[in-house]
Design an enzyme around this catalytic site. Structure first.
Site, PDB file in Angstrom:
ATOM      1  CE1 TYR A 147       1.531   0.198   7.082  1.00 34.36           C
ATOM      2  CE2 TYR A 147       1.797  -1.967   6.094  1.00 34.36           C
ATOM      3  CZ  TYR A 147       1.648  -0.600   5.959  1.00 34.36           C
ATOM      4  OH  TYR A 147       1.608  -0.045   4.699  1.00 34.36           O
ATOM      5  CE  LYS A 151      -1.470   1.346   5.432  1.00 34.55           C
ATOM      6  NZ  LYS A 151      -1.893   2.636   4.832  1.00 34.55           N
TER       7      LYS A 151
END
Length: 261
Positions: A147, A151
């Site tokens: 993640y 991002k």
């Protein structure tokens, strides 16, 4: 007339953004992989100014259908909100690489590709793009390696894209929220790709999705380039840069449940 396309619109932050945009008079094209909930949401708002197109946001064919619907139903696109996302809660050393690929596809590749495909419409309207990033793109969060990577890639891509689009009159807002009370965490993947079986660890206050939606739209209306809504997370990102060893000690204490045993 403002035409807004929102991805991941059936739940959480996407739904709160859809409600707020509808309340201010926008015409909406909403998409989500959860077709049943998406249709119910659209029925709640009413069909007069809303159209739903369910599908997997990583599918390039869905991108084309969304943009065709913008032109055919509404004749334009003014605001693209890249909200759809997915996360995982699992140590990197124990996570199936397929989980990382899925997170990267949803959180980085899909918004990048959809935005590039939408540029002709956005140039016509001198419109705006909103990309929902995360403070995890600025600082490491244990148990979220995929993640954080996705991002971070999203943030860097759209930071570059903003400068490249400046001459076209297309504006771009990057939003960097911290921990929100949304379905993205309730649907987090575990190491094997199935739903994570343990509770999440957090830093700072867990914020309401409606609160985040209001701040996001206000920042977009003010033509801001970046939004850091949570001061505590912003300060944590500074700690990571200024005193990384201390940051890691604090993170390891707070996220002990995310570490391999």
């Amino acid at each position: 007339m403002t035409v807004t396309l929102i991805t991941g619109a059936a739940n959480g932050l996407g739904w709160e953004l859809a409600r707020a945009c509808h309340a201010r008079g926008d015409h909406l094209l909403l998409t989500d992989i959860d077709a049943e909930t998406l249709q119910a949401r659209c029925a709640e708002l009413g069909a007069e100014r809303v159209q739903a197109l369910p599908g997997d946001i990583t599918d390039g064919e869905l991108h084309q259908r969304l943009l065709e619907a913008c032109r055919e139903r509404f004749g334009r696109l003014d605001l693209l909100i890249n909200n759809a996302g997915i996360t995982h809660r699992s140590p990197a050393t124990r996570t199936d690489p397929a989980v990382f690929r899925k997170v990267m596809a949803v959180d980085y590749q899909a918004p990048a590709e959809l935005t590039l495909a939408a540029l002709p419409l956005l140039r016509e309207s001198r419109g705006q793009v909103v990309a929902i990033g995360s403070m995890a793109g600025w600082m490491p969060v244990l148990g979220r390696a995929g993640y954080c990577a996705a991002k971070s890639a999203l943030g860097q891509f759209f930071e570059v894209l903003r400068a490249e689009l400046a001459l076209d009159g297309v504006r771009l807002l990057l939003v960097y929220p911290s921990f929100l009370d949304t379905s993205i965490e309730r649907h987090a993947l575990g190491a094997d790709g199935r739903p994570a079986g343990h509770a999440r660890s957090t830093i700072g206050k867990v914020r309401d999705a409606g609160w985040m939606a209001g701040l996001t739209l206000h920042a977009a209306e003010k033509n801001r380039e970046r939004l850091f809504p949570d001061r505590g997370s912003w300060l944590a990102s500074l700690l990571w840069r200024l005193a990384p060893s201390l940051y890691y000690r604090k993170m390891s204490q707070r996220f002990a449940g995310e570490l391999p045993r």
